[in-house]
Design a protein around this motif. Structure first.
Motif, PDB file in Angstrom:
ATOM      1  N   GLN A 111      16.025  53.080  35.491  1.00 19.10           N
ATOM      2  CA  GLN A 111      16.468  54.208  34.880  1.00 19.10           C
ATOM      3  C   GLN A 111      17.230  54.202  33.547  1.00 19.10           C
ATOM      4  N   LYS A 112      17.888  53.035  33.375  1.00 20.63           N
ATOM      5  CA  LYS A 112      18.600  52.957  32.199  1.00 20.63           C
ATOM      6  C   LYS A 112      17.400  52.538  30.957  1.00 20.63           C
ATOM      7  N   ALA A 113      16.399  51.935  31.457  1.00 18.28           N
ATOM      8  CA  ALA A 113      15.444  51.627  30.581  1.00 18.28           C
ATOM      9  C   ALA A 113      14.704  52.796  30.072  1.00 18.28           C
ATOM     10  N   GLU A 114      14.766  53.878  31.082  1.00 20.00           N
ATOM     11  CA  GLU A 114      14.122  55.162  30.522  1.00 20.00           C
ATOM     12  C   GLU A 114      14.930  55.784  29.698  1.00 20.00           C
ATOM     13  N   LEU A 115      16.140  55.888  29.976  1.00 18.12           N
ATOM     14  CA  LEU A 115      17.508  56.493  29.292  1.00 18.12           C
ATOM     15  C   LEU A 115      17.060  56.054  27.805  1.00 18.12           C
ATOM     16  N   ASN A 116      17.185  54.456  27.643  1.00 14.09           N
ATOM     17  CA  ASN A 116      17.132  54.006  26.163  1.00 14.09           C
ATOM     18  C   ASN A 116      16.000  54.436  25.311  1.00 14.09           C
ATOM     19  N   ASN A 117      14.953  54.579  26.251  1.00 14.61           N
ATOM     20  CA  ASN A 117      13.478  55.039  25.477  1.00 14.61           C
ATOM     21  C   ASN A 117      13.740  56.490  25.113  1.00 14.61           C
ATOM     22  N   LEU A 118      14.437  57.159  25.904  1.00 20.25           N
ATOM     23  CA  LEU A 118      14.776  58.740  25.355  1.00 20.25           C
ATOM     24  C   LEU A 118      15.776  58.804  24.367  1.00 20.25           C
ATOM     25  N   GLU A 119      16.917  58.170  24.210  1.00 22.91           N
ATOM     26  CA  GLU A 119      17.582  57.832  23.068  1.00 22.91           C
ATOM     27  C   GLU A 119      16.713  57.554  21.918  1.00 22.91           C
ATOM     28  N   ASP A 120      15.794  56.505  21.892  1.00 19.78           N
ATOM     29  CA  ASP A 120      15.305  56.036  20.518  1.00 19.78           C
ATOM     30  C   ASP A 120      14.434  57.274  20.277  1.00 19.78           C
ATOM     31  N   GLU A 121      13.560  58.219  21.024  1.00 15.38           N
ATOM     32  CA  GLU A 121      13.024  59.037  20.716  1.00 15.38           C
ATOM     33  C   GLU A 121      13.759  60.189  20.210  1.00 15.38           C
ATOM     34  N   VAL A 122      15.167  60.599  20.686  1.00 20.10           N
ATOM     35  CA  VAL A 122      15.917  61.384  19.914  1.00 20.10           C
ATOM     36  C   VAL A 122      16.166  61.077  18.694  1.00 20.10           C
ATOM     37  N   GLU A 123      16.644  59.680  18.425  1.00 22.95           N
ATOM     38  CA  GLU A 123      17.058  59.159  17.042  1.00 22.95           C
ATOM     39  C   GLU A 123      16.004  59.327  16.059  1.00 22.95           C
ATOM     40  N   GLU A 124      14.523  59.085  16.453  1.00 23.54           N
ATOM     41  CA  GLU A 124      13.563  59.325  15.711  1.00 23.54           C
ATOM     42  C   GLU A 124      13.374  60.941  15.207  1.00 23.54           C
ATOM     43  N   LEU A 125      13.649  61.813  16.060  1.00 21.11           N
ATOM     44  CA  LEU A 125      13.504  63.201  15.718  1.00 21.11           C
ATOM     45  C   LEU A 125      14.958  63.339  14.965  1.00 21.11           C
ATOM     46  N   ARG A 126      15.805  62.985  15.217  1.00 17.32           N
ATOM     47  CA  ARG A 126      16.931  63.324  14.318  1.00 17.32           C
ATOM     48  C   ARG A 126      16.755  62.652  12.687  1.00 17.32           C
ATOM     49  N   THR A 127      15.983  61.610  12.508  1.00 18.17           N
ATOM     50  CA  THR A 127      15.513  61.133  11.555  1.00 18.17           C
ATOM     51  C   THR A 127      14.494  61.838  10.552  1.00 18.17           C
ATOM     52  N   LEU A 128      13.591  62.474  11.398  1.00 15.14           N
ATOM     53  CA  LEU A 128      12.713  63.191  10.853  1.00 15.14           C
ATOM     54  C   LEU A 128      13.249  64.659  10.623  1.00 15.14           C
ATOM     55  N   LEU A 129      13.980  65.463  11.178  1.00 14.76           N
ATOM     56  CA  LEU A 129      14.602  66.496  10.891  1.00 14.76           C
ATOM     57  C   LEU A 129      15.322  66.330   9.410  1.00 14.76           C
ATOM     58  N   LYS A 130      16.079  64.910   9.278  1.00 15.80           N
ATOM     59  CA  LYS A 130      17.053  64.917   8.256  1.00 15.80           C
ATOM     60  C   LYS A 130      16.138  64.950   7.064  1.00 15.80           C
ATOM     61  N   ARG A 131      14.958  64.114   7.164  1.00 16.47           N
ATOM     62  CA  ARG A 131      14.090  64.107   5.959  1.00 16.47           C
ATOM     63  C   ARG A 131      13.452  65.352   5.533  1.00 16.47           C
ATOM     64  N   ARG A 132      13.167  66.177   6.533  1.00 16.10           N
ATOM     65  CA  ARG A 132      12.608  67.397   6.483  1.00 16.10           C
ATOM     66  C   ARG A 132      13.779  68.422   5.504  1.00 16.10           C
ATOM     67  N   GLU A 133      14.846  68.299   5.961  1.00 15.41           N
ATOM     68  CA  GLU A 133      15.841  69.112   5.623  1.00 15.41           C
ATOM     69  C   GLU A 133      16.327  68.734   4.139  1.00 15.41           C
ATOM     70  N   ASP A 134      16.216  67.301   3.711  1.00 15.94           N
ATOM     71  CA  ASP A 134      16.343  66.999   2.531  1.00 15.94           C
ATOM     72  C   ASP A 134      15.223  67.283   1.605  1.00 15.94           C
ATOM     73  N   ALA A 135      14.183  67.570   1.678  1.00 14.03           N
ATOM     74  CA  ALA A 135      12.897  67.910   1.152  1.00 14.03           C
ATOM     75  C   ALA A 135      12.526  69.379   1.393  1.00 14.03           C
ATOM     76  N   ARG A 136      13.445  70.058   1.631  1.00 10.41           N
ATOM     77  CA  ARG A 136      13.222  71.545   2.245  1.00 10.41           C
ATOM     78  C   ARG A 136      12.745  72.199   0.860  1.00 10.41           C
ATOM     79  N   ASP A 137      13.062  72.344  -0.240  1.00 12.79           N
ATOM     80  CA  ASP A 137      12.412  72.963  -1.406  1.00 12.79           C
ATOM     81  C   ASP A 137      11.073  72.635  -1.733  1.00 12.79           C
ATOM     82  N   LYS A 138      10.863  71.120  -1.556  1.00 13.35           N
ATOM     83  CA  LYS A 138       9.356  70.458  -1.814  1.00 13.35           C
ATOM     84  C   LYS A 138       8.368  70.933  -1.016  1.00 13.35           C
ATOM     85  N   ILE A 139       8.973  70.986   0.263  1.00 13.14           N
ATOM     86  CA  ILE A 139       7.887  71.466   1.426  1.00 13.14           C
ATOM     87  C   ILE A 139       7.636  72.897   1.173  1.00 13.14           C
ATOM     88  N   ILE A 140       8.321  73.802   0.869  1.00 14.02           N
ATOM     89  CA  ILE A 140       8.438  75.090   0.953  1.00 14.02           C
ATOM     90  C   ILE A 140       7.473  75.505  -0.220  1.00 14.02           C
TER      91      ILE A 140
END
Length: 211
Positions: A166-195
């Motif tokens: 269960q701890k291993a599964e939780l660690n995997n989920l936390e890694d996925e959340v961190e990856e999503l946070r990184t992706l969202l931050k990159r998209r936020e920084d590139a907002r004007d370019k993407i639009i």
């Protein structure tokens, strides 16, 4: 690749292993089949259904691989215990085999992508089976202090292993959340370019830039 950790039913293992003791069928009619054909609406005797299952386990590559996996990875004391379980619930046995194929696939998937977790998963599965074997000994009359102590120790071991999974599964989920946070931050920084790029796509202004 992520995997969900399935709990192995001890009853499933019991009935399956009892089926693995069956002899190879003489009739080769279904030798190349990859699945068991059993239907509750058909009027088939227990012997007929057991024969189909044994043919699957003995005459198909998939069945042989499944049998080998269980015999290799589960406690040795399991096979003698389950011998008496043969032929009790053939329709359930069919469903159990399907379930165990999923268990085997889950383990092989973990072994490929998360070998450390795969080992914990396998140790947990063994511990669950052994706990059940010890409980059966107590039910059959071996109510000694030594057997009870072994059972308690095995239950404690199974609990700790399950907690590790269960701890291993939780660690995997936390890694996925961190990856999503990184992706969202990159998209936020590139907002004007993407639009701007999307605007050009919809208005056809970038057609002259196509390869």
């Amino acid at each position: 690749m992520k995997s969900k950790y399935k709990q192995i039913s001890i009853l499933f293992l019991a009935i399956f292993l009892s089926l693995s003791l069956g002899v190879r069928a003489e009739d080769d009619e279904h030798e190349d089949e990859e699945a068991i054909s059993v239907h509750e609406n058909e009027e088939e005797s227990t012997e007929d259904i057991q024969k189909k299952i044994r043919e699957f386990m003995s005459n198909t590559e998939e069945g042989a691989q499944l049998r080998q996996f269980i015999e290799k990875e589960m406690p040795k004391g399991t096979i003698p215990w389950v011998t008496q379980q043969v032929s009790e619930n053939p329709y359930d046995a069919y469903e159990i085999l399907q379930h165990l194929m999923e268990v085997r696939e889950e383990y092989l998937d973990l072994k490929q992508w998360q070998p450390d977790v795969a080992k914990i998963f396998l140790d947990y599965s063994r511990s669950e089976v052994l706990s059940h074997l010890l409980s059966m000994k107590i039910e059959e009359g071996d109510d000694s202090e030594g057997t009870r102590k072994k059972l308690r120790q095995e239950i404690e071991k199974a609990f700790d292993l399950k907690l590790s999974l269960q701890k291993a599964e939780l660690n995997n989920l936390e890694d996925e959340v961190e990856e999503l946070r990184t992706l969202l931050k990159r998209r936020e920084d590139a907002r004007d370019k993407i639009i701007e790029r999307r605007f050009n796509e919809l208005t056809g202004q970038d057609e002259h830039l196509e390869w």
